[in-house]
Design an enzyme around this catalytic site. Sequence first.
Site, mmCIF file in Angstrom:
data_model
loop_
_atom_site.group_PDB
_atom_site.id
_atom_site.type_symbol
_atom_site.label_atom_id
_atom_site.label_comp_id
_atom_site.label_asym_id
_atom_site.label_seq_id
_atom_site.Cartn_x
_atom_site.Cartn_y
_atom_site.Cartn_z
ATOM 1 N N VAL A 1 -1.672 3.671 -4.018
ATOM 2 C CA VAL A 1 -0.724 3.030 -4.937
ATOM 3 C C VAL A 1 -1.120 3.237 -6.397
ATOM 4 C CG1 VAL A 1 -0.095 1.303 -3.239
ATOM 5 C CG2 VAL A 1 -1.947 0.812 -4.826
ATOM 6 N N GLU A 2 -0.192 2.887 -7.300
ATOM 7 C CA GLU A 2 -0.338 3.081 -8.749
ATOM 8 C C GLU A 2 -0.650 4.539 -9.084
ATOM 9 O OE1 GLU A 2 -2.887 0.312 -10.712
ATOM 10 O OE2 GLU A 2 -1.751 -1.423 -10.061
ATOM 11 N N GLY A 3 -0.034 5.445 -8.356
ATOM 12 C CA GLY A 3 -0.284 6.874 -8.530
ATOM 13 C C GLY A 3 -1.354 7.307 -7.551
#
Length: 816
Positions: A504-506
Amino acid sequence: MMDLPFYGFFDQLIPEWAVITALVLLVLHFGFYGYGIKRWLAAAAFFMVGCGSGKAAWITWLVVLVIFGLPFIRKFVSLGVMKLLGALNFLPTISKTEQEAIDAGTTWVEGELFSGKPDFKRILNESYPGLTAEEQAFMDGPTQEVCDATEDWDVFQRRDLSPETWDLLKKHRFFGMIIPKEYGGLGFSASANSAVVGKVSSANAVLGITVMVPNSLGPAELLIHYGTDEQKNYYLPRLASHEEIPAFALTEPNAGSDAGAISSRGEIFKGEDGKLKIKLNWSKRYITLAPISTVLGLAFKLYDPENHLGKGANLGVTCALIPTHLPGIDNGHRHDPLGIPFYNGPTYGKDVVVDLEASVIGGADGVGRGWRMLMESLAAGRGISLPAVGTYGSKMVARVAGAHAVVRKQFGLSIGKFEGIEEPLAVVGGYAYLLEAARRYTNGALNKGAKPAVVTAIMKFNATELFRESINHGMDILGGNAISRGPRNAIAHAYINTPIGVTVEGANILTRTLIIFGQGAIRSHPYVLQEINALITNDLKAFDKAFFGHVGLVIQNIFRSILLSITRGRLAGSPVSGPAARYFKKLAWASASFSILSDMSLGLMGGTLKRKEMITGRFADIFSWMYLASATLVRFEAEGRRKEDEPLFRWAMDTAFARMQKGFDELFTSLRLPVVSWFLRGPIGMWSRMNRLSAGPNDLDVHRVATILQTPGAHRDRLTDGIYVPASAERPIGRMDRAMQASIQAEDVLSRLKTEAKKGNLPKKGVRDQIVMAVEKGFITNEQAELVAHAEKLRDDAVQVDSFTLEEYLKTAQHV
């Protein structure tokens, strides 16, 4: 000796060898400290006069002066360079969303590391904050309370947090940590947000995610910075009190980090009441808290086909707040991310109608600003939540694995006595020390309002990756105790949850190859962004200043990298004395080498470097470890150079420089640059491998770090400070800690039993039989016998694993 034409005064006063020596030293001095063109010309004139130089030398000197020393003439050179770069299409192609990502956030100390000549005083003077009294009280009170109420195994059986946990989250306003107090929130700093998320995550992954999401990128964060007063006054108090449950919807099946691929769309139209409305259609996935959310933050592309706003038809990415009770919204499905039962699911909207002014974050002024809002918020938020999870997770593994290494025995010895166990234990302990340093240092910048996008990307990537290494080592050390799920297992669910944080978050692959160096080379470099902007705007004056500043930097770093490599950093200064001094000098050496190599790659590869992701990834590794090393140096100094921490400090620093060395070696092998590739692969690469920054920690420090993890007391407690340590001995960590304490207390008596057994006075096997006979023969007292028996009982209990009846197992398996 060279036959120099010394027709000036030097040959009258100074031997020829001394003049040559002085000239060489002066050149090295000027190059190393980066003196400007005027000083070079002045020094050259002095030597030319002294040496009685002829016309040719003076003509050359005058040409250099005119072309490079006179700004109004030098601009013609700059103009030629600008035209050449344009003709060669030298600039990388940068999309609008990429440009907004580059422009978002701020530059912090990472710029020092990219410069090749870091200002270590500045790096040291940045804050290394702890918690305020109020924040610490929240950690010790409500946070401990909610962790005590959350039993890890129970959460996985019920597939949800308990009602008691949900009530405590609401009572203590855990979802309002980042919301200012005037809106009913807790108004905590980034440091406190990080500490709370880290502690609850070390207790249970689901609890950690549930607390993390409302306090990271989402409705509250966006409203605080970009919302209208009306939006803030309505939503923030409701979010702080848990009257509203937020979720933020960005990701789609075909759009992750690429905002340009978002298919969710809204169209502006005028309603019957005369107000501007938006009709929305979306399909999102992977949205945490979506199944229980009452207000959805939505990212979509906004269109104005009738040009009601006078800004054209295509308005760009926009963020809005959508009440989930509206007709056309479906949040009724859940994903099952690796069996971790936090609320996560898709959300769909069909012809959902909302008021533009009330719904778009920032009202009409926020139209089309959504991607910039997201990038600026993520630039800060990416440095808080997941780095906290990785840091506190590593500390939790250090505590559990260290205790288990004492309690678990093989061949009559605690397994922690074996060097094969000491090595991974040291990795876990060393990472716990290093990551806590980086977490606190980064939060110091975020507390002050900085948004260092590159640093937070470094933190997100490395905290999650190093935790992945730590938990893997923990699984190896605990063995069967780690893989057998049940109420006794301390780390299995953290292990299962690990890929979620990485994703997540890239995704970490993207973060490493595209953001840390891809954006870092532009944002963190002292001159590159200025050059790019000047080229885009055709600003000759700005380009001239940036370009020749860049040229001067390259010249300086050529000298610095060579001289620092030859002297192994000894020529560099250190802002401190003591154990850290040599590492500051090495970091200056690494920075100079990194800077010149990155400049060489940027200069010779231009825009194609962006597509060479294996190359950018290796640059990112070096850059990351320079930052982690800097934070570790700051921690060691800020905490007073504790003698007992020196093994942890040396292990972390030696590991950091070994990882930098690995990155350099890979670059020297893989870089394909015109003219210089042979030198990089040949003499330079060979010299680098012979003259390493570090070979990694030595075996003695590995042993010392492993010993810290296996020794109860203040030092071990400080290394693992902040994680959830239950008061109950029935929880896994509490059980293991109690058994460890008892085992250590009984160690001397057990050693005496072994000694007598070797002499033939006691049986060689069977502790219980040894105890009985030892008491009978007077080798130990009854009290000592009870101490050993108690320790053996606790040890035996601690190494047990859960088992289930077939009926119980089948019921449990339904929840896997």
